[in-house]
Design an enzyme around this catalytic site. Sequence first.
Site, PDB file in Angstrom:
ATOM      1  N   LYS A 192       0.623  -0.966   0.061  1.00 13.72           N
ATOM      2  CA  LYS A 192       0.057   0.217   0.075  1.00 13.72           C
ATOM      3  C   LYS A 192       0.828   1.146   0.022  1.00 13.72           C
ATOM      4  O   LYS A 192       1.514   1.408   0.958  1.00 13.72           O
ATOM      5  CB  LYS A 192      -0.939  -0.035   1.094  1.00 13.72           C
ATOM      6  CG  LYS A 192      -1.724   1.331   1.489  1.00 13.72           C
ATOM      7  CD  LYS A 192      -2.430   1.243   2.812  1.00 13.72           C
ATOM      8  CE  LYS A 192      -3.063   2.449   3.226  1.00 13.72           C
ATOM      9  NZ  LYS A 192      -3.484   2.417   4.628  1.00 13.72           N
ATOM     10  N   ASP A 197      -2.730  10.683   3.087  1.00 11.20           N
ATOM     11  CA  ASP A 197      -4.057  10.443   3.450  1.00 11.20           C
ATOM     12  C   ASP A 197      -4.930  11.380   4.143  1.00 11.20           C
ATOM     13  O   ASP A 197      -4.647  11.712   5.448  1.00 11.20           O
ATOM     14  CB  ASP A 197      -4.349   9.013   4.126  1.00 11.20           C
ATOM     15  CG  ASP A 197      -5.547   8.448   4.490  1.00 11.20           C
ATOM     16  OD1 ASP A 197      -6.553   9.013   3.407  1.00 11.20           O
ATOM     17  OD2 ASP A 197      -5.776   7.640   5.114  1.00 11.20           O
ATOM     18  N   LYS A 204     -10.342  13.224   7.772  1.00 10.54           N
ATOM     19  CA  LYS A 204      -9.710  13.038   9.263  1.00 10.54           C
ATOM     20  C   LYS A 204      -9.662  14.389   9.871  1.00 10.54           C
ATOM     21  O   LYS A 204      -9.409  15.356   9.188  1.00 10.54           O
ATOM     22  CB  LYS A 204      -8.296  12.335   8.964  1.00 10.54           C
ATOM     23  CG  LYS A 204      -8.054  11.100   8.285  1.00 10.54           C
ATOM     24  CD  LYS A 204      -6.650  10.560   8.257  1.00 10.54           C
ATOM     25  CE  LYS A 204      -6.557   9.411   7.618  1.00 10.54           C
ATOM     26  NZ  LYS A 204      -6.536   8.089   8.501  1.00 10.54           N
ATOM     27  N   ASP A 274     -12.182   6.929   3.921  1.00  9.72           N
ATOM     28  CA  ASP A 274     -10.804   6.801   4.732  1.00  9.72           C
ATOM     29  C   ASP A 274     -10.503   5.393   4.545  1.00  9.72           C
ATOM     30  O   ASP A 274      -9.292   4.960   5.544  1.00  9.72           O
ATOM     31  CB  ASP A 274     -11.120   7.524   6.125  1.00  9.72           C
ATOM     32  CG  ASP A 274      -9.895   7.628   6.690  1.00  9.72           C
ATOM     33  OD1 ASP A 274      -8.671   7.927   6.085  1.00  9.72           O
ATOM     34  OD2 ASP A 274      -9.621   7.808   8.056  1.00  9.72           O
ATOM     35  N   GLU A 276      -9.280   3.563   2.288  1.00  5.00           N
ATOM     36  CA  GLU A 276      -8.990   3.622   1.113  1.00  5.00           C
ATOM     37  C   GLU A 276      -7.724   2.558   0.810  1.00  5.00           C
ATOM     38  O   GLU A 276      -7.683   2.015  -0.336  1.00  5.00           O
ATOM     39  CB  GLU A 276      -8.518   4.959   0.495  1.00  5.00           C
ATOM     40  CG  GLU A 276      -7.002   5.401   0.947  1.00  5.00           C
ATOM     41  CD  GLU A 276      -6.604   5.509   2.459  1.00  5.00           C
ATOM     42  OE1 GLU A 276      -5.499   4.975   2.825  1.00  5.00           O
ATOM     43  OE2 GLU A 276      -7.633   5.620   3.062  1.00  5.00           O
ATOM     44  N   ARG A 278      -7.284  -0.474   1.345  1.00  5.37           N
ATOM     45  CA  ARG A 278      -7.844  -1.891   1.150  1.00  5.37           C
ATOM     46  C   ARG A 278      -8.276  -1.855  -0.445  1.00  5.37           C
ATOM     47  O   ARG A 278      -8.412  -2.815  -1.168  1.00  5.37           O
ATOM     48  CB  ARG A 278      -8.931  -2.617   1.957  1.00  5.37           C
ATOM     49  CG  ARG A 278     -10.383  -1.553   2.011  1.00  5.37           C
ATOM     50  CD  ARG A 278     -11.148  -1.828   3.308  1.00  5.37           C
ATOM     51  NE  ARG A 278     -10.417  -1.146   4.323  1.00  5.37           N
ATOM     52  CZ  ARG A 278     -10.963  -1.538   5.508  1.00  5.37           C
ATOM     53  NH1 ARG A 278     -11.904  -1.996   5.885  1.00  5.37           N
ATOM     54  NH2 ARG A 278     -10.373  -0.946   6.505  1.00  5.37           N
TER      55      ARG A 278
END
Length: 425
Positions: A192, A197, A204, A274, A276, A278
């Site tokens: 990943k 993020d 967040k 959030d 994301e 996976r």
Amino acid sequence: MLKISLSSAQYEGVWGDKALVAYEAEGAVIHFAGDHPLRRIQQAARQLQSQGITRASLTGEGWSYERQWAFYCGFATPKAEVELRWASIDEDELELLNARRRSADWVRKVVNASPEEMYPQKLADEAVSFLSAIAGDTLSHQILVGDALAEQGWVGTHSVGRASSRPPVMLTVDFNPTGDADAPVSACLVGKGITFDSGGYSIKPSAGMVTMKCDMGGAATVTAALGYAIEQGLRQRVKLILCCAENLIAGNAYKLGDVLTYKNGQTVEIVNTDAEGRLVLADGLIAASETKAPLIIDAATLTGAAMMAVGTDYNALFGLDKALVFKAQQLSDLVNEPAWPLPLETWHQANCPSYYADTANSRVMKGGGMGGASNAAAFLSRFVDTDNCGWIHFDLAACFRDSADARWAAGATGAGVANIAAMLL
């Protein structure tokens, strides 16, 4: 350069019997008597570094490979270039220490870099440069960028990254020392690579976003693991797939309620932007399964739930092949990178239901609800051909420290690199 020696005796002197480090005319002495000596050595190294020492020479007897590595882990810092001279040990162990340090230093460099410095294309380029310096012409690679991902069906990585002005990237590296273009792929690594993020529309809070440059820790870890395994003599063909993106907000960002259709036919409703990691890993796992490799390993800073379960001293392990999970745990003990299995069964796949798709990418509750780490791993299992390969998922709870503590400086730790490398050898 400060000379540092070891003593297995408890310190007795003016510093008190709890002292880890005592200073003498010849230098510093680490007193590691007591439980968990490697932790005590690492803590002593961190103590020395926090006192401004950046140049050290390990001297005297007792400096085994494991003790020297523990010292290095505590001595490394993102704020200064440290100089460390290893103790005189077996030449093979010295080479192993240097190779492990090169991999760990590379992880620290790319993970600790600011998100402005380390964007998807830069991460892919850094990975290729690092591995090429080790593997030379036994390495080849392919990079897909931006809309080329959507055109080839890699909907997860494209959807997560399309809102950024810096496009998403999928990097595939082929390490093939056999020289045979038709040689079978013995293992495939998937990482990943979310270089920043924000959480997307499921944004967040600032406190949760400030360290999200670390969300590409999985990509860094599997890349360094491959490099470390090559330096240890890996002679089998291995492929590496990094799914890299910035998860940002814009008018073209993916949204809650969107349904993604993956190349393997799985449909996924987005209930949390959030969750994301996976989504991008799903692309990588499909691509890994296409190689027909008998072993697939993925690594990611995937869930806060894993950290709640095992803390930050352990990585969390998941897999449907219990023997493979047990092997990974045994190897984690061997290389002193603690890892611990968490539950995963096929029925966990049903824990993120959707009215509109085969599954949702999470549940509509904080942190994905109870068992969030297992449910995330189960989501990933939908995209792996587990009938024909062994698959293991590392949720890297221990690969990054938000702040310094008694043993680690803030930032990347490198935990997981040696464990995954050992799985390849």
